[in-house]
Scaffold this active site. Structure first.
Site, PDB file in Angstrom:
ATOM      1  N   ASN A   3      40.783  25.838  16.251  1.00 12.32           N
ATOM      2  CA  ASN A   3      41.619  25.955  15.047  1.00 12.32           C
ATOM      3  C   ASN A   3      41.523  27.335  14.521  1.00 12.32           C
ATOM      4  O   ASN A   3      40.463  28.138  14.661  1.00 12.32           O
ATOM      5  CB  ASN A   3      40.903  25.006  13.682  1.00 12.32           C
ATOM      6  CG  ASN A   3      41.380  23.632  13.995  1.00 12.32           C
ATOM      7  OD1 ASN A   3      42.029  23.255  14.944  1.00 12.32           O
ATOM      8  ND2 ASN A   3      40.284  22.667  13.398  1.00 12.32           N
TER       9      ASN A   3
ATOM     10  N   ASP B  82      34.828  38.084  40.081  1.00 11.88           N
ATOM     11  CA  ASP B  82      35.145  39.303  39.093  1.00 11.88           C
ATOM     12  C   ASP B  82      33.901  39.810  38.585  1.00 11.88           C
ATOM     13  O   ASP B  82      33.004  39.733  39.310  1.00 11.88           O
ATOM     14  CB  ASP B  82      35.898  38.518  38.054  1.00 11.88           C
ATOM     15  CG  ASP B  82      37.080  39.788  37.669  1.00 11.88           C
ATOM     16  OD1 ASP B  82      36.782  40.797  36.959  1.00 11.88           O
ATOM     17  OD2 ASP B  82      38.263  39.425  37.748  1.00 11.88           O
TER      18      ASP B  82
ATOM     19  N   ASP C  86      25.710  35.468  41.511  1.00 14.43           N
ATOM     20  CA  ASP C  86      25.683  36.913  41.117  1.00 14.43           C
ATOM     21  C   ASP C  86      25.167  37.595  42.500  1.00 14.43           C
ATOM     22  O   ASP C  86      23.900  38.047  42.679  1.00 14.43           O
ATOM     23  CB  ASP C  86      24.821  37.318  39.772  1.00 14.43           C
ATOM     24  CG  ASP C  86      24.763  38.960  39.810  1.00 14.43           C
ATOM     25  OD1 ASP C  86      25.670  39.709  40.491  1.00 14.43           O
ATOM     26  OD2 ASP C  86      24.339  39.350  38.826  1.00 14.43           O
TER      27      ASP C  86
ATOM     28  N   TYR D  79      46.384  39.189  53.223  1.00 15.24           N
ATOM     29  CA  TYR D  79      46.112  38.087  54.340  1.00 15.24           C
ATOM     30  C   TYR D  79      46.717  37.054  54.391  1.00 15.24           C
ATOM     31  O   TYR D  79      47.271  36.616  53.492  1.00 15.24           O
ATOM     32  CB  TYR D  79      44.609  37.892  54.160  1.00 15.24           C
ATOM     33  CG  TYR D  79      43.519  38.994  54.481  1.00 15.24           C
ATOM     34  CD1 TYR D  79      43.704  39.876  55.816  1.00 15.24           C
ATOM     35  CD2 TYR D  79      42.570  39.467  53.596  1.00 15.24           C
ATOM     36  CE1 TYR D  79      42.896  40.864  56.106  1.00 15.24           C
ATOM     37  CE2 TYR D  79      41.637  40.429  54.102  1.00 15.24           C
ATOM     38  CZ  TYR D  79      41.826  41.142  55.186  1.00 15.24           C
ATOM     39  OH  TYR D  79      41.000  42.418  55.653  1.00 15.24           O
TER      40      TYR D  79
ATOM     41  N   HIS E  37      36.206  41.852  31.599  1.00 13.99           N
ATOM     42  CA  HIS E  37      37.312  41.494  32.631  1.00 13.99           C
ATOM     43  C   HIS E  37      37.373  40.276  33.184  1.00 13.99           C
ATOM     44  O   HIS E  37      38.522  39.482  33.142  1.00 13.99           O
ATOM     45  CB  HIS E  37      37.150  42.814  33.806  1.00 13.99           C
ATOM     46  CG  HIS E  37      38.346  42.800  34.678  1.00 13.99           C
ATOM     47  ND1 HIS E  37      38.609  41.912  35.797  1.00 13.99           N
ATOM     48  CD2 HIS E  37      39.405  43.430  34.745  1.00 13.99           C
ATOM     49  CE1 HIS E  37      39.768  42.084  36.364  1.00 13.99           C
ATOM     50  NE2 HIS E  37      40.436  43.243  35.629  1.00 13.99           N
TER      51      HIS E  37
ATOM     52  N   SER F 151      45.825  42.080  37.550  1.00 15.70           N
ATOM     53  CA  SER F 151      44.415  41.005  37.547  1.00 15.70           C
ATOM     54  C   SER F 151      44.602  40.023  36.621  1.00 15.70           C
ATOM     55  O   SER F 151      43.828  38.666  36.572  1.00 15.70           O
ATOM     56  CB  SER F 151      43.284  41.875  37.068  1.00 15.70           C
ATOM     57  OG  SER F 151      42.918  42.943  37.897  1.00 15.70           O
TER      58      SER F 151
ATOM     59  N   VAL G  18      46.912  33.717  51.551  1.00 18.47           N
ATOM     60  CA  VAL G  18      46.591  34.042  50.174  1.00 18.47           C
ATOM     61  C   VAL G  18      47.694  34.363  49.339  1.00 18.47           C
ATOM     62  O   VAL G  18      48.935  34.871  49.926  1.00 18.47           O
ATOM     63  CB  VAL G  18      45.678  35.259  50.213  1.00 18.47           C
ATOM     64  CG1 VAL G  18      45.236  35.580  48.911  1.00 18.47           C
ATOM     65  CG2 VAL G  18      44.374  35.184  51.057  1.00 18.47           C
TER      66      VAL G  18
ATOM     67  N   ASP H 157      54.055  37.468  46.555  1.00 23.42           N
ATOM     68  CA  ASP H 157      54.716  35.783  47.008  1.00 23.42           C
ATOM     69  C   ASP H 157      55.391  35.430  45.593  1.00 23.42           C
ATOM     70  O   ASP H 157      56.190  34.605  45.538  1.00 23.42           O
ATOM     71  CB  ASP H 157      53.667  35.059  47.279  1.00 23.42           C
ATOM     72  CG  ASP H 157      53.117  35.239  48.788  1.00 23.42           C
ATOM     73  OD1 ASP H 157      54.049  35.604  49.531  1.00 23.42           O
ATOM     74  OD2 ASP H 157      51.880  35.566  48.910  1.00 23.42           O
TER      75      ASP H 157
ATOM     76  N   ASN I 276      47.455  47.495  40.979  1.00 21.23           N
ATOM     77  CA  ASN I 276      48.189  48.276  40.189  1.00 21.23           C
ATOM     78  C   ASN I 276      48.555  49.537  40.369  1.00 21.23           C
ATOM     79  O   ASN I 276      48.493  50.491  39.837  1.00 21.23           O
ATOM     80  CB  ASN I 276      47.456  48.078  38.976  1.00 21.23           C
ATOM     81  CG  ASN I 276      47.170  46.486  38.385  1.00 21.23           C
ATOM     82  OD1 ASN I 276      48.000  45.773  38.466  1.00 21.23           O
ATOM     83  ND2 ASN I 276      45.760  46.526  37.923  1.00 21.23           N
TER      84      ASN I 276
END
Length: 428
Positions: free
Chosen positions: A124, A76, A95, A224, A110, A274, A227, A250, A208
């Site tokens: 708490n 992500d 990265d 695919y 995100h 997401s 997945v 699914d 989306n």
């Protein structure tokens, strides 16, 4: 889209070795000044329990599994490992955008939100927490902007494929893919196959971009083989408007107005597939922690078989139903043939018991008739009691009729009455 894939012994050995060679990560740090192009602001702390937690009730499953020992790669925008609820849960990761091992940096929240839905610990005064709080997050940073959205930066297919392979090599047991591509790419497909062959559970958002007319664009890697494609529903169990519809869906999970962490600190409300995807990834982590010997294919089968019913069907973008962490962990599946139970034994005839039953039935009928008679009598008494006072008020007295006179007896005739007119009143 889930289909069967062969699994080799060499793949299992490779997965074990790569997981064993991973060392603990140093403490995470926030992004240095200038590192992010347009960083988002931290959110306010959420003190209320989010609806998706009340619905999924992860506390029920924690006596059996908390996700301990399972590594979940989050491909992500990175994951802020310094968030108070994620400290100690996030490795340095990778990265590929900058070629560094600093995936624990997030500029837009995100990836932090996705990771927190999986593994945020309880604190708490904070209502939000993750579903698998003892799972370890392996952050793979592939974007500096929100990926998978219509107005977001689309991740490079080459970088995406590299991220999947890196997650597998870092010992991930589950890979969360809340990033969506809308074109097939041989590198990405090969990377997905690389992960499937090494017994990794892959969970991906279906996107989306639902259209009211015409088919939705096909999302990858959700489409695919091997997945798990995840759609999103709201608090009523209804598919959110932008969650895509297609054979690649699914299963569905809460994704409408769900609460999750922001980078640095605090929380925000998010919507989309997401954020439904990590609900399923966390459940896969709970299963793998409870039963480490299950293969990725068996974990997938368990997830789909234990999903809860929904108001729509697979053709309407619901897949098998809504993910249920408790059922997924506690219910067992089997491929064995059903076992026939022996017939119930015949009840022996008991003459004495039958006689007693008949006698009680007779008593019951008699009691019923006696009860009815008493009810009628009581009604009559009540009616009489109501009428007598009214008769007294009208001076009514009960009397008997007189006997008729005997035959042949004389009956006195009534005397005639004459009136004499005075003479003074006569006329000539």
């Amino acid at each position: 889209m889930v289909r069967d894939r062969p699994l080799t012994a060499l793949a299992l050995v490779a997965a074990v070795l790569t997981g064993a060679l991973v060392t603990p990560a140093p403490p995470a740090v926030h992004a240095a000044p200038g590192y992010c192009q347009s960083p988002s602001d931290p959110g306010e702390v959420n003190t209320e329990t989010p609806w998706h937690q009340r619905w999924l009730a992860p506390q029920r499953v924690w006596p059996f599994s908390t996700g301990a020992g399972v590594r979940v790669a989050v491909i992500d925008s990175g994951t802020d490992g310094s968030h108070p609820q994620l400290t100690g849960r996030v490795t340095t990761g990778f990265d590929p955008l900058h070629g560094t091992f600093r995936g624990d940096v997030d500029c837009v929240s995100h990836g932090t939100a996705v990771a927190s839905i999986i593994a945020a610990r309880q604190r708490n005064g904070v209502g939000f927490h993750g579903l698998a709080p003892d799972a370890t997050i392996v952050p793979i940073r592939v974007s500096e902007r929100i990926a998978g959205e219509v107005d977001g930066e689309e991740v490079s297919a080459t970088v995406f494929a590299q991220a999947i392979r890196q997650a597998v090599d870092d010992g991930a047991d589950v890979i969360n893919l809340s990033v969506t591509l809308y074109r097939q790419d041989p590198e990405v497909e090969a990377a997905v196959r690389y992960a499937v062959e090494r017994d990794v559970v892959l969970v991906a958002a279906v996107g989306n971009q639902h259209r009211e007319e015409g088919p939705d664009p096909v999302p990858y890697p959700a489409a695919y083989d091997g997945v798990i494609g995840v759609g999103a529903v709201d608090a009523t169990g209804t598919r959110i408007a932008k969650s895509q519809v297609g054979p690649y869906v699914d299963i569905v999970a809460p994704g409408g107005a769900v609460v999750a962490a922001t980078h640095v600190s605090g929380h925000a409300v998010y919507e989309g597939t997401s954020f439904a995807t990590p609900m399923v990834s966390a459940t896969a982590a709970l299963i793998r922690s409870a039963e480490p010997r299950l293969s990725a294919k068996e974990v997938t089968r368990r997830l789909l078989a234990t999903a809860d019913p929904v108001p729509g069907n697979a053709d309407q973008g619901y897949g098998r139903g809504v993910v249920n962490p408790y059922r997924a962990v506690t219910e067992r599946l089997t491929s064995a043939a059903p076992v026939a139970q022996p017939p119930l034994p015949e009840v022996r005839y008991d003459a004495a018991a039958q006689e007693r039953a008949d006698r009680w039935a007779w008593f019951g009928r008699v009691a019923l008739w006696i009860g009815l008679a008493l009810a009628v009598l009581a009604a009559g008494v009540a009616a009489l009691a109501a009428l007598l006072p009214r008769g007294r008020r009208t001076r009514w007295r009960p009397t008997r009729p007189s006997a008729p006179p005997p035959a042949g007896s004389e009956i006195d005739e009534p005397e005639e009455i004459f009136f004499q007119v005075p003479t003074s009143m006569t006329r000539d």
